[in-house]
Design an enzyme around this catalytic site. Structure first.
Site, PDB file in Angstrom:
ATOM      1  N   VAL A  11      -0.114   7.146   6.130  1.00  0.00           N
ATOM      2  CA  VAL A  11       1.320   6.928   5.941  1.00  0.00           C
ATOM      3  C   VAL A  11       2.127   7.532   7.091  1.00  0.00           C
ATOM      4  CG1 VAL A  11       3.290   7.610   4.494  1.00  0.00           C
ATOM      5  CG2 VAL A  11       1.249   6.645   3.448  1.00  0.00           C
ATOM      6  N   LYS A  35      -7.682  15.807  14.904  1.00  0.00           N
ATOM      7  CA  LYS A  35      -6.807  14.629  14.842  1.00  0.00           C
ATOM      8  C   LYS A  35      -5.726  14.730  15.899  1.00  0.00           C
ATOM      9  CE  LYS A  35      -6.767  13.161  10.011  1.00  0.00           C
ATOM     10  NZ  LYS A  35      -6.010  12.996   8.778  1.00  0.00           N
ATOM     11  N   PHE A 166       5.499   2.203   0.114  1.00  0.00           N
ATOM     12  CA  PHE A 166       4.765   1.209  -0.671  1.00  0.00           C
ATOM     13  C   PHE A 166       3.750   0.446   0.175  1.00  0.00           C
ATOM     14  CE2 PHE A 166       8.873   1.883  -2.700  1.00  0.00           C
ATOM     15  CZ  PHE A 166       8.495   2.145  -4.012  1.00  0.00           C
ATOM     16  N   PHE A 263      -2.883  -9.228  -7.869  1.00  0.00           N
ATOM     17  CA  PHE A 263      -3.476  -8.159  -8.692  1.00  0.00           C
ATOM     18  C   PHE A 263      -4.073  -8.696  -9.992  1.00  0.00           C
ATOM     19  CE2 PHE A 263      -1.088  -6.030  -5.573  1.00  0.00           C
ATOM     20  CZ  PHE A 263      -1.772  -4.849  -5.336  1.00  0.00           C
ATOM     21  N   GLY A 271      -9.747   1.181  -6.400  1.00  0.00           N
ATOM     22  CA  GLY A 271     -10.219   2.471  -5.879  1.00  0.00           C
ATOM     23  C   GLY A 271      -9.253   2.906  -4.804  1.00  0.00           C
ATOM     24  N   CYS A 274      -4.973   6.002  -3.571  1.00  0.00           N
ATOM     25  CA  CYS A 274      -3.678   5.982  -4.278  1.00  0.00           C
ATOM     26  C   CYS A 274      -3.780   5.677  -5.762  1.00  0.00           C
ATOM     27  CB  CYS A 274      -2.740   4.992  -3.598  1.00  0.00           C
ATOM     28  SG  CYS A 274      -2.208   5.557  -1.986  1.00  0.00           S
TER      29      CYS A 274
END
Ligand code: NAD
Length: 443
Positions: A11, A35, A166, A263, A271, A274
């Site tokens: 994100v 990272k 989202f 969906f 899975g 989230c």
């Protein structure tokens, strides 16, 4: 605008490169040294389409920088985005320690040394929570800020807003830039103005509300989508018993615009990092407030049973599992990502190994992450270099991720390599009739 982003995960990095692409000046704070070093060299640390090109462009134009120096990121920023992880605690509730730690860092750097200059800034800072957090988290963070400021005897203009994300992994850049909606939870006209200004070029509805409602919208949305998945999986179990075709049932339902086709794909269930944790956390919030959350608990239970039911089907087809070679095609929780967190494959493979089956897996991008995330399973299975090698002398294939590459396989060649022509497509992705004509036994 000048923006600080805390956390360069799926994100945070997507948020950072997209906001940089829109002309903002973005400083990303990442605490993981490894990272950070890669990002400073311009290397993306996970697989996500289009992030690398946006990162390249933002680095060349100087719109983005990566640092571990929080103070340097905080000082010039008007907006401070919190994009760190909120994993599940053992009781299912969200672990907010990373979010709290970032807030502490922000407050520390806004301490008395910075106050004189901050007080001169009429606007102050807006802390924006993008991480998925339970209702009331924004209020807690505001209270932290108030207490801190009281303790040092100063009133630094700092406000906390909620701006849930989202995006879907695998389509994250597209989803960030072209969202269905933007939700901003704010407590002041100034906070709303700043966020509306940030998103002014986005052509989608912007819902402005209070922070608690914004936090609820995220959990409610994910829980609703997960409910659709578990619903169709329940219907699928019934279809199996009464010899009906669940893919056609879903299609017939999906044409109804009130329901929609998305969906409604029966299979191995949801899975990833989230849905499973967000559902657990939402249910935990409900329990805390003495609200009946059996609906959510059933959604979770149905989903947890999917790998068990898949293994039952497999055992029904292959009978004795001990020593049988089972090919697992797909390890990531969905295609176009390398994310294997809470992936269905981990549960299926654990079950296969319990049955003493021999497991050979292939995934085009997820194998390194799978090895790192599940070392105990990985030590007891094999990873193939390609899908054909994975199918060599196989007694049965289980397809767990809808990677387009699997649709394009030369299935005649696959069949020729197999010991037994059994294929269990847990995503209803391949076309059973065509494979059936080739000689596969599918279910
Ligand atoms: P992630 O684990 O990929 O990334 C989190 C990053 O934050 C890590 O790189 C970690 O090192 C870094 N970090 C932790 N503490 C830090 C600190 N104090 N300072 C700087 N960096 C720190 O997580 P993610 O998948 O990006 O998810 C982040 C949040 O967004 C979660 O709450 C998640 O539920 C939510 N979310 C995720 C998705 C998704 O598809 N992954 C979609 C919407 C919302």
């Amino acid at each position: 605008m000048n923006i600080a982003v805390f956390g360069a995960g799926y994100v945070g990095l997507v948020t950072a490169v997209c906001l940089a692409a829109q002309g903002n000046k973005v400083t990303v704070v990442e605490k993981d040294r490894d990272k950070l070093e890669k990002l400073q060299e311009g290397r993306v640390t996970f697989y996500e389409p289009d992030v690398d090109s946006l990162l390249d462009a933002a680095m060349s134009s100087g719109q983005i920088t990566f640092t571990s120096d929080s103070a340097a990121a905080i000082a010039p920023a008007e907006l401070l985005f919190i994009c760190v992880g909120t994993p599940a605690l053992p009781d299912g509730s969200a672990d907010l320690s990373q979010v709290e730690a970032v807030m502490r860092t922000i407050l520390k750097h806004l301490s008395h040394y910075q106050i004189p200059s901050l007080q001169q800034e009429a606007e102050g800072k807006l802390v924006v929570v993008k991480s998925t957090v339970p209702v009331g988290t924004g209020d807690r963070l505001s209270r932290m800020a108030e207490l801190h400021m009281q303790s040092i005897g100063a009133a630094v203009p700092i406000e906390v807003a909620s701006n849930p994300e989202f995006l879907r992994e695998g389509a994250a850049v597209h989803d960030f830039l072209f969202p269905d909606r933007i939700v901003i939870g704010v407590g002041s006209a100034r906070g709303e103005r700043l966020l509306r200004e940030l998103y002014r070029s986005f052509e989608c509805p912007v819902l402005s509300t209070d922070t608690r409602t914004a936090e609820m919208i995220k959990y409610a949305s994910n829980s609703f989508l997960a409910t659709k998945i578990s619903f169709i999986n329940m219907v699928s179990d019934l279809c199996d018993k009464v010899q009906a075709d669940v893919t056609h049932v879903a299609k017939g339902m999906g044409y109804d615009r009130r329901i929609g086709e998305q969906f409604l794909k029966a299979g191995i269930g949801f899975g990833g990092s989230c849905f499973p944790k967000d559902l657990q956390a939402f249910a935990a919030v409900g329990r805390k407030h003495h609200v009946q959350v059996e609906l959510l608990e059933q959604v979770i239970r149905i989903n947890q049973e999917r790998p068990v039911k898949l293994l039952e089907k497999l055992k029904d087809a292959l009978w004795v599992m001990k020593g049988k070679r089972v090919t697992v095609l797909g390890l990531t929780f969905k295609p176009h990502t390398d994310d294997v967190r809470d992936c269905p494959a981990s549960h299926v493979i654990a079950g296969l190994l319990r049955e003493q089956a021999e497991v050979v897996a292939y995934d085009p991008v997820g194998m390194a992450n799978f090895r790192a995330a599940y070392p105990e399973l990985s030590a007891r299975m094999r990873f193939a270099d390609n899908a054909y090698e994975a199918c060599d002398r196989s007694d049965g294939i289980v397809l767990l991720t809808e990677w387009p590459l699997f649709k394009e396989l030369d299935w005649v060649r696959v069949l020729a390599k197999m010991e037994t022509p059994y294929l269990l497509d847990a995503r209803h992705y391949l076309i059973d009739e065509e494979l059936g004509k080739l000689g596969f036994v599918c279910n």
